[in-house]
Scaffold this active site. Structure first.
Site, mmCIF file in Angstrom:
data_model
loop_
_atom_site.group_PDB
_atom_site.id
_atom_site.type_symbol
_atom_site.label_atom_id
_atom_site.label_comp_id
_atom_site.label_asym_id
_atom_site.label_seq_id
_atom_site.Cartn_x
_atom_site.Cartn_y
_atom_site.Cartn_z
ATOM 1 N N THR A 139 0.827 -1.209 0.000
ATOM 2 C CA THR A 139 0.000 0.000 0.000
ATOM 3 C C THR A 139 0.864 1.264 0.000
ATOM 4 N N SER A 145 -6.582 0.470 -2.438
ATOM 5 C CA SER A 145 -7.346 -0.597 -3.116
ATOM 6 C C SER A 145 -6.807 -0.872 -4.506
ATOM 7 N N LEU A 247 -1.512 -12.197 -0.699
ATOM 8 C CA LEU A 247 -2.735 -11.755 -0.016
ATOM 9 C C LEU A 247 -3.737 -12.901 0.095
ATOM 10 N N ALA A 250 -2.857 -14.644 3.217
ATOM 11 C CA ALA A 250 -3.161 -13.869 4.427
ATOM 12 C C ALA A 250 -4.667 -13.736 4.632
ATOM 13 N N ARG A 251 -5.407 -13.525 3.550
ATOM 14 C CA ARG A 251 -6.868 -13.382 3.665
ATOM 15 C C ARG A 251 -7.488 -14.679 4.179
ATOM 16 N N GLY A 348 -23.028 -0.656 30.012
ATOM 17 C CA GLY A 348 -21.898 0.263 30.220
ATOM 18 C C GLY A 348 -20.583 -0.478 30.409
ATOM 19 N N GLU A 371 -6.154 -5.852 3.816
ATOM 20 C CA GLU A 371 -6.203 -7.084 3.000
ATOM 21 C C GLU A 371 -7.385 -7.061 2.039
ATOM 22 N N THR A 373 -10.710 -4.182 1.159
ATOM 23 C CA THR A 373 -11.848 -3.709 1.962
ATOM 24 C C THR A 373 -13.063 -4.609 1.724
ATOM 25 N N HIS A 374 -14.049 -4.399 2.587
ATOM 26 C CA HIS A 374 -15.325 -5.120 2.486
ATOM 27 C C HIS A 374 -15.918 -4.936 1.075
HETATM 28 P P1 TGC Z 1 -6.266 -7.367 -11.965
HETATM 29 O O1 TGC Z 1 -6.071 -6.841 -13.326
HETATM 30 O O2 TGC Z 1 -7.584 -7.951 -11.576
HETATM 31 O O3 TGC Z 1 -5.154 -8.455 -11.621
HETATM 32 C C1 TGC Z 1 -3.766 -8.219 -11.872
HETATM 33 C C2 TGC Z 1 -3.082 -9.584 -11.932
HETATM 34 O O4 TGC Z 1 -3.182 -10.226 -10.664
HETATM 35 C C3 TGC Z 1 -3.894 -11.482 -10.787
HETATM 36 N N1 TGC Z 1 -4.719 -11.609 -9.571
HETATM 37 C C4 TGC Z 1 -4.395 -12.431 -8.584
HETATM 38 N N2 TGC Z 1 -3.388 -13.310 -8.439
HETATM 39 C C5 TGC Z 1 -3.331 -14.008 -7.292
HETATM 40 N N3 TGC Z 1 -4.215 -13.830 -6.289
HETATM 41 C C6 TGC Z 1 -5.237 -12.950 -6.382
HETATM 42 N N4 TGC Z 1 -6.092 -12.761 -5.362
HETATM 43 C C7 TGC Z 1 -5.369 -12.205 -7.580
HETATM 44 N N5 TGC Z 1 -6.227 -11.251 -8.025
HETATM 45 C C8 TGC Z 1 -5.810 -10.899 -9.240
HETATM 46 C C9 TGC Z 1 -4.717 -11.324 -12.052
HETATM 47 O O5 TGC Z 1 -5.011 -12.574 -12.606
HETATM 48 C C10 TGC Z 1 -3.764 -10.522 -12.930
HETATM 49 O O6 TGC Z 1 -2.744 -11.395 -13.396
HETATM 50 P P2 TGC Z 1 -2.082 -11.171 -14.852
HETATM 51 O O7 TGC Z 1 -1.129 -12.310 -14.974
HETATM 52 O O8 TGC Z 1 -3.229 -11.206 -15.799
HETATM 53 O O9 TGC Z 1 -1.416 -9.826 -14.796
HETATM 54 O O10 TGC Z 1 -5.856 -6.199 -10.959
HETATM 55 P P3 TGC Z 1 -6.554 -4.825 -10.655
HETATM 56 O O11 TGC Z 1 -5.500 -3.776 -10.811
HETATM 57 O O12 TGC Z 1 -7.818 -4.674 -11.461
HETATM 58 O O13 TGC Z 1 -6.919 -4.928 -9.101
HETATM 59 C C11 TGC Z 1 -7.774 -5.933 -8.657
HETATM 60 C C12 TGC Z 1 -8.072 -5.818 -7.142
HETATM 61 C C13 TGC Z 1 -8.796 -4.532 -6.829
HETATM 62 C C14 TGC Z 1 -8.962 -6.970 -6.795
HETATM 63 C C15 TGC Z 1 -6.812 -5.958 -6.313
HETATM 64 O O14 TGC Z 1 -5.850 -5.096 -6.656
HETATM 65 C C16 TGC Z 1 -7.067 -5.927 -4.818
HETATM 66 O O15 TGC Z 1 -7.230 -6.992 -4.243
HETATM 67 N N6 TGC Z 1 -7.075 -4.740 -4.126
HETATM 68 C C17 TGC Z 1 -7.079 -4.692 -2.673
HETATM 69 C C18 TGC Z 1 -5.686 -4.337 -2.207
HETATM 70 C C19 TGC Z 1 -5.294 -5.082 -0.978
HETATM 71 O O16 TGC Z 1 -5.884 -6.062 -0.575
HETATM 72 N N7 TGC Z 1 -4.243 -4.626 -0.346
HETATM 73 C C20 TGC Z 1 -3.738 -5.288 0.811
HETATM 74 C C21 TGC Z 1 -2.408 -4.726 1.236
HETATM 75 S S1 TGC Z 1 -1.561 -5.730 2.410
HETATM 76 C C22 TGC Z 1 -2.430 -5.580 3.816
HETATM 77 O O17 TGC Z 1 -3.453 -5.010 3.904
HETATM 78 C C23 TGC Z 1 -1.832 -6.241 4.967
HETATM 79 S S2 TGC Z 1 -2.715 -6.096 6.419
HETATM 80 C C24 TGC Z 1 -1.784 -7.199 7.268
HETATM 81 C C25 TGC Z 1 -2.215 -7.567 8.563
HETATM 82 O O18 TGC Z 1 -1.872 -6.827 9.505
HETATM 83 O O19 TGC Z 1 -2.812 -8.685 8.705
HETATM 84 P P1 FAD Z 2 -8.987 3.326 -0.417
HETATM 85 O O1 FAD Z 2 -8.481 2.405 -1.433
HETATM 86 O O2 FAD Z 2 -8.749 4.792 -0.592
HETATM 87 O O3 FAD Z 2 -10.548 3.082 -0.251
HETATM 88 C C1 FAD Z 2 -11.427 4.014 0.398
HETATM 89 C C2 FAD Z 2 -12.852 3.530 0.200
HETATM 90 O O4 FAD Z 2 -13.155 3.492 -1.206
HETATM 91 C C3 FAD Z 2 -13.067 2.107 0.717
HETATM 92 O O5 FAD Z 2 -14.326 2.014 1.325
HETATM 93 C C4 FAD Z 2 -13.033 1.260 -0.539
HETATM 94 O O6 FAD Z 2 -13.819 0.079 -0.424
HETATM 95 C C5 FAD Z 2 -13.653 2.214 -1.567
HETATM 96 N N1 FAD Z 2 -13.229 1.893 -2.939
HETATM 97 C C6 FAD Z 2 -11.969 1.910 -3.454
HETATM 98 N N2 FAD Z 2 -11.982 1.523 -4.742
HETATM 99 C C7 FAD Z 2 -13.275 1.235 -5.033
HETATM 100 C C8 FAD Z 2 -13.929 0.750 -6.206
HETATM 101 N N3 FAD Z 2 -13.264 0.451 -7.329
HETATM 102 N N4 FAD Z 2 -15.265 0.576 -6.157
HETATM 103 C C9 FAD Z 2 -15.963 0.842 -5.027
HETATM 104 N N5 FAD Z 2 -15.396 1.285 -3.885
HETATM 105 C C10 FAD Z 2 -14.063 1.474 -3.894
HETATM 106 N N6 FAD Z 2 -0.945 -2.495 3.574
HETATM 107 C C11 FAD Z 2 0.228 -3.131 3.285
HETATM 108 O O7 FAD Z 2 0.699 -3.116 2.143
HETATM 109 N N7 FAD Z 2 0.917 -3.802 4.258
HETATM 110 C C12 FAD Z 2 0.470 -3.869 5.538
HETATM 111 O O8 FAD Z 2 1.115 -4.504 6.395
HETATM 112 C C13 FAD Z 2 -0.748 -3.197 5.871
HETATM 113 N N8 FAD Z 2 -1.176 -3.169 7.164
HETATM 114 C C14 FAD Z 2 -2.251 -2.379 7.491
HETATM 115 C C15 FAD Z 2 -2.586 -2.189 8.846
HETATM 116 C C16 FAD Z 2 -3.633 -1.349 9.195
HETATM 117 C C17 FAD Z 2 -3.952 -1.115 10.637
HETATM 118 C C18 FAD Z 2 -4.409 -0.723 8.176
HETATM 119 C C19 FAD Z 2 -5.585 0.175 8.527
HETATM 120 C C20 FAD Z 2 -4.096 -0.901 6.858
HETATM 121 C C21 FAD Z 2 -3.000 -1.717 6.495
HETATM 122 N N9 FAD Z 2 -2.597 -1.846 5.146
HETATM 123 C C22 FAD Z 2 -1.442 -2.506 4.833
HETATM 124 C C23 FAD Z 2 -3.280 -1.081 4.110
HETATM 125 C C24 FAD Z 2 -4.631 -1.654 3.681
HETATM 126 O O9 FAD Z 2 -4.459 -2.784 2.880
HETATM 127 C C25 FAD Z 2 -5.392 -0.546 2.944
HETATM 128 O O10 FAD Z 2 -5.794 0.393 3.929
HETATM 129 C C26 FAD Z 2 -6.581 -1.081 2.198
HETATM 130 O O11 FAD Z 2 -6.180 -1.899 1.117
HETATM 131 C C27 FAD Z 2 -7.480 0.047 1.662
HETATM 132 O O12 FAD Z 2 -6.740 1.056 1.047
HETATM 133 P P2 FAD Z 2 -6.978 2.592 1.458
HETATM 134 O O13 FAD Z 2 -6.904 2.690 2.934
HETATM 135 O O14 FAD Z 2 -6.040 3.417 0.654
HETATM 136 O O15 FAD Z 2 -8.465 2.898 1.044
#
Ligand code: TGC
Ligand code: FAD
Length: 392
Positions: A139, A145, A247, A250-251, A348, A371, A373-374
């Protein structure tokens, strides 16, 4: 905080579907949480401190890379064991589970799957034992996202890479020894790089004033002309699919972890409702409170079955990303709703640190956002069933 009297609900005898090994692994994690996490977690959350003292215990119960093979220092367990460990840890606190999730699925997993043999040998045993702690940088301030839009980048300088950019919201960043960082090369292709603490130009400032996940350290990863040795590039997978593959793992763990938080809230509320007397009766005798509790155990049971089936599919390497998204979304939403209802049952008292419910509720506000959003997970399901991409 009150003594930890937790008793796990198992309304559908789901234990019958687990092996003896699964149950042993879960019991050892549960006992550890009762002994080493519950007594200290409230103070850690109130003071916004990650309790580093629990790192060796996390390693001991197999929470760092549960499925990493023994040859790399991991316990070599199956996916259901991984899920059960995450469930028990999050029963204690989502922030502690976050630390374990990041270490396992976001740091060890990419090194194991995408790294060289040298990288595996160098880093995995130390990560499994907790000697090294890791973070995962995907991120960015302007790309949450939509991680594919990232601007963090590296240039090939001949004998090393030069890394520039910044990552935000990074769990474990303030104390990590290494970070798995996702950045674009000169052609705009995403690669993973292992950045090590001490590399010049690499800093990890902490993010303060969180109302959620207060026992987990969150921060930034900043790269200013960081020279990364070429041997620190993860060579075996590139493109956005590489971090997204991590992811998925982790998810999956979060889908199980959220059940732990929900079980703790339910168990606390049930015990309280049986003991708390109002109008001459335990509040458990009032229909409105029974409705809350009955709906909670129904939703927990459904979530348990969903997670277990997903674990079976994952063990067979058949779980799809979209199936994992559904479970993460459903189970975290289930847990946050249960936390809110359970808090009300305690009246309370529910807002105090005497009980774990308010802490779980606030933690789950992060879990429902990170990981993916909802909303993002709903769109992943929508795309999967309709074939229509509603993200862009
Ligand atoms: P899109 O064009 O759909 O996909 C790009 C390439 O990725 C492949 N792909 C996947 N591969 C493996 N696992 C998955 N779940 C995959 N989803 C997609 C896809 O096939 C494609 O491959 P290729 O070979 O064709 O290039 O990508 P997009 O840019 O349209 O984005 C799709 C979207 C929105 C679903 C994705 O980017 C997403 O999941 N966004 C959410 C971001 C997120 O989850 N960030 C998490 C950051 S880490 C974190 O939050 C850690 S918290 C840790 C903790 O404390 O527990
Ligand atoms: P945004 O992407 O700006 O989203 C804001 C709102 O818009 C959300 O409600 C979202 O659902 C909505 N939205 C976005 N796009 C769309 C769309 N296309 N259609 C409809 N609605 C949409 N990241 C890491 O890489 N590593 C980590 O270790 C990590 N740890 C974290 C720990 C904490 C405590 C927190 C809060 C976050 C962490 N994150 C980490 C980041 C986390 O993955 C992001 O916060 C998350 O992916 C959402 O990104 P954002 O906060 O920029 O929200």
């Amino acid at each position: 905080m009150k003594p930890d009297l937790f008793e796990a609900p198992d309304y559908y005898n789901i234990d019958d579907l687990l092996t003896e090994e699964h149950k042993l692994i879960r019991e050892s994690a549960r006992a550890w949480v009762k002994r080493d996490v519950s007594p200290i977690i409230e103070e850690a959350a109130q003071t916004a401190t990650f309790p580093k003292s629990i790192i060796p215990g996390l390693a001991e119960i197999g929470a760092f890379g549960p499925y990493i093979p023994e040859e790399y220092g991991g316990p070599g367990l199956d996916q259901i064991s991984y899920g059960l460990i995450m469930q028990e840890i999050e029963r204690g606190d989502s922030g502690v589970r976050s630390t374990a999730s990041v270490q396992s699925s976001l740091v060890m997993y990419p090194i194991w799957k995408y790294g060289t043999e040298e990288q595996r040998q160098k880093f995995l045993p130390k990560l499994a034992s907790g000697e090294f702690m890791g973070s995962f940088g995907l991120t960015e301030p302007d790309h949450g996202s939509n991680p594919g839009g990232m601007v963090t980048n590296f240039k090939d300088m001949g004998d090393h890479y030069l890394l520039n950019g910044a990552k935000l919201w990074i769990s474990n960043s303030p104390f990590c020894d290494i970070a798995v960082v996702w950045a674009k090369n000169e052609e705009g292709r995403i690669h993973g790089l292992i950045v090590e603490r001490g590399m010049e130009g690499f800093s990890t400032p902490e993010t303060h004033n969180k109302w959620s996940l207060r026992a987990s350290a969150t921060g930034e990863l900043i790269f200013q002309d960081v020279k990364v040795p070429k041997e620190n590039l993860l060579p075996n997978k590139s493109g956005l699919g590489a971090p997204l593959g991590c992811l998925d793992s982790a998810r999956f763990g979060i889908a199980w972890g959220a059940i732990g938080a929900a079980m703790d809230c339910y168990d606390t509320a049930l015990r309280y409702a049986k003991e708390r007397i109002q109008f001459g009766k335990p509040i458990a005798a009032f229909q409105l409170q029974q409705k809350k509790l009955a709906e909670m155990i129904t939703e927990i049971t459904k979530a348990q079955l969903l997670a277990l089936r997903l674990g079976q599919l994952k063990n067979e390497d058949r779980a799809t990303s979209a199936q994992i998204s559904m479970a993460k979304r459903n189970n975290v939403d289930m847990a946050i709703k249960i936390a809110r209802e359970a808090r009300q049952i305690l009246g309370g008292m529910g807002i105090t640190g005497e009980y774990s419910i308010m802490r779980h509720m606030m933690n789950l506000e992060s879990v429902i956002t990170y990981e993916g959003t909802h909303d993002i997970h709903l769109l992943i399901t929508g795309l999967d069933i309709t074939g229509e991409n509603a993200f862009k």
